[in-house]
Motif scaffolding. Structure first.
Motif, PDB file in Angstrom:
ATOM      1  N   GLU A 136       0.837  -1.211   0.000  1.00 18.67           N
ATOM      2  CA  GLU A 136       0.000   0.000   0.000  1.00 18.67           C
ATOM      3  C   GLU A 136       0.867   1.255   0.000  1.00 18.67           C
ATOM      4  O   GLU A 136       0.539   2.260  -0.638  1.00 18.67           O
ATOM      5  N   PRO A 179      -2.458  -2.161  -4.222  1.00 20.12           N
ATOM      6  CA  PRO A 179      -3.423  -2.775  -3.311  1.00 20.12           C
ATOM      7  C   PRO A 179      -2.834  -4.000  -2.622  1.00 20.12           C
ATOM      8  O   PRO A 179      -2.226  -4.863  -3.266  1.00 20.12           O
ATOM      9  N   THR A 188      -1.432  -6.750  -7.556  1.00 20.81           N
ATOM     10  CA  THR A 188      -2.065  -6.869  -6.245  1.00 20.81           C
ATOM     11  C   THR A 188      -1.192  -7.775  -5.396  1.00 20.81           C
ATOM     12  O   THR A 188      -0.644  -8.765  -5.903  1.00 20.81           O
TER      13      THR A 188
END
Length: 613
Positions: A555, A560, A585
């Motif tokens: 982050e 993400p 991700t």
């Protein structure tokens, strides 16, 4: 002076050395070069900037040169083209070496370009000098490349570049290295080779030893039960090889690096032989099996089950186009040297001529495999695949990844426990039978409904290392795979130790907008070290890692991140949203730290029992 005379005296275009290198890469369809720029290699980046504006070669900036080499490795595996990486002189070059050595031992074609200070300052203590008069990087690359040279004169550049590209792609394939001084990169030259000739020069030989092939056909005619060991070099040959397996009714197993080339649900498949493999694979090669074909494999520690006598015995016929591989099986009954696809296309033709297929489109089984009993894979702890325990069991995690990702997903597993869990438990949600193409009305009944995809040589749904296996390789390789095929999702399964080494390369995936899911197995330990010490009764020391929130770390980089503690957390993931995202991700998965990976084979070798097991 007449106009035509003026035109005839106009000087011909003479590209600089850097421009010629980039033009060659364009000719070969290579559209990306992975590296870290620096002063000694600046002309190459200038040439790529011009190429990029016309839709040609573009640079991808890694965070560390080792990551650049790992990316070039992944790109080559996915596309079938030569992977290209570059670095400046001195430490830029030395940082590449681990990734280049990895490509060397795993047979990945790669062009490595490093810079040098200008020729006139050699031996005068120039900054980051790495020629023979400084820290000799050329000498360092000598032991992990198929071709390695310093370009010391501009007239050498084109010849040495062509030789390097040819050596990278011909058997045995691997990395090649050109070290080029800065002043030569800037210098113009007159090319002598037609660009269209380059792909022809690089084409691999299709030759087959006909005498050895005839001997193999004779062995097949006398065999009662046949087993095939499919190796990681079989990518291009898989359609013909699988037709051969179905025609003979042979049982077949795969090495760990070949698991991604096959359909794990095929009724004749018996699992992985080697590191983290299955007992069913060993059993398939023993018993009343009287002929074993080992195809496209080096028969190393991890690909031969620690030199198991189930493989290395008088029943073996070793089929390969790599002399280095064939030299490791002197005890074999026979050897067949040749281009693997050509070998099995000719075998299929010969067997079909002996037993033409029936009217219904099925090939009748020859005597070698008739009556082969169906058996499932022998998993070490199948009950853990569905465990509801928290922290999540690694086996359950592999099951969730197998179930939740689409058929086009490329999985890549890092060195260590990640490879063990993946090789033993991961499956592709994939009805596509790679290479299983039957002719006739029965074809559609067995092919499934999933969209088919023609894979290139070396490509498959899973990529792992079996030889030189550095931690963090999968992180860079995943970026390279996604760069070569951005339309397909890539899942990188890595350990927390590997991520702490090379995790910064995730920002390259973010910058390039690549759909890569980084799955970090978080147990706050160097897992293979920890479990290896316990299994060996050694001192429990130097395996601990800090408790890190890897999702928060992602982050902080604008990526993400999701923390997974148990199966419920995984069920709540919106996988469709993750797969549609133009960027990476990170899944920070807290796995059960007490689950022991299937690493008994490695322990056997470390304890000195490998060669006789």
């Amino acid at each position: 002076m007449p106009a035509d005379t003026l035109l005839s005296t106009k000087p011909a275009y003479r590209p600089t050395a850097a421009e010629l290198i980039v033009e060659y890469l364009e000719t070969l369809g290579i559209d990306q070069v992975f590296g870290v720029p620096g002063g000694a290699i600046e002309p190459l980046y200038n040439a790529m900037a011009v190429s990029m504006r016309r839709g040609g070669v573009r640079p991808v900036v890694a965070r560390h040169e080792a990551g650049a080499a790992f990316m070039a490795d992944g790109y080559a595996r996915e596309t079938g083209r030569v992977g290209v990486c570059c670095a400046t002189s001195g430490p830029g070059a030395t940082n590449l070496i681990t990734g280049v050595a990895c490509a060397f031992d795993n047979g990945v074609p790669m062009l490595v370009i490093t810079g040098q200070p200008t020729l006139p300052v050699f031996g005068r203590g120039a900054l980051q000098e790495s020629a023979c008069t400084g820290v000799n990087t050329l000498g360092m690359f000598e032991h992990c490349t198929r071709y390695n040279t310093l370009v010391s004169h501009i007239d050498q550049l084109e010849t040495k570049l062509v030789q390097a590209l040819m050596r990278a792609t011909q058997s045995p394939p691997g990395p090649v290295h050109l070290s080029i001084p800065l002043d030569l990169l800037r210098q113009p030259l007159s090319p002598r080779l037609r660009a269209a000739d380059l792909p022809v020069l690089m084409r691999r030989s299709q030759a087959v030893d006909s005498h050895q092939l005839a001997q193999l056909l004779d062995e097949l005619s006398r065999a009662r039960r046949l087993a095939v060991l499919v190796g990681g070099s079989c990518g291009e040959a898989m359609p013909a090889l699988m037709r051969f397996i179905e025609l003979t009714g042979a049982s077949f197993v795969s090495t760990p690096d070949a698991k991604g080339l096959i359909n794990p649900h095929h009724p004749q498949y018996r699992g992985v032989l080697g590191f983290a493999g299955h007992d069913s694979a060993q059993a398939a090669l023993r018993g009343d099996t009287d002929l074993v074909l080992a195809v496209g494999t080096p028969l190393s520690e991890w690909t031969s089950a620690a030199w198991s006598d189930a493989v290395l015995n008088h029943r073996l016929v070793h089929v390969d186009d790599n002399d280095d591989h064939l030299r490791r099986s002197p005890m074999a009954r026979g050897h067949v040297k040749g281009h693997l696809r050509s070998v099995f296309e000719r075998l299929v033709q010969a067997l079909q001529a002996q037993a033409p297929h029936a009217d219904d489109g099925h090939w009748p089984l020859l005597q070698t495999g008739a009556g082969l009993p169906p058996t499932g894979l022998s998993l070490r702890a199948p009950e853990q695949l569905h465990s509801e325990a928290t922290p999540i069991k690694p086996q359950r995690l592999m099951n969730e990844l197998s179930r939740r990702l689409p058929p086009t997903t490329r999985f890549v597993a890092d060195a260590g426990n990640a490879t063990a869990w993946v090789v033993h438990y991961l499956e592709a949600r994939n009805n596509r039978r790679l290479g299983l193409v039957r002719q006739g009305p029965a074809a559609h009944a067995t092919a499934g409904t999933a969209p088919t995809e023609r894979r290139r040589d070396r490509a498959g749904w899973l990529r792992v290392l079996t030889e030189f296996a550095p931690m963090g390789w999968a992180i860079g390789a995943a970026v390279g795979i996604a760069s070569g095929q951005p339309a397909c999702p890539v899942v990188c399964i890595t350990g927390d130790g590997s991520y702490l080494m090379n995790g910064q390369e995730i920002t390259v995936a973010a910058q390039q907008g690549l759909t890569v899911i980084f799955v970090v197995l978080n147990d706050s330990a160097l897992g293979m070290v920890k479990h290896g010490q316990r299994l060996a009764g050694a001192e429990q020391v130097a395996f601990e890692l800090p408790d890190v929130n890897y999702a928060a770390l992602a982050e902080a980089m604008g990526i993400p991140g999701v923390v997974i503690h148990g199966p419920d957390d995984f069920e709540r993931l919106d996988m469709d949203e993750i797969l549609q995202r133009q960027g990476p991700t990170l899944l920070d998965v807290h796995i059960d730290p007490e689950e022991v990976p299937p690493m008994g084979l490695r322990m056997q070798t470390l304890e000195g029992r490998g060669a006789s097991a």
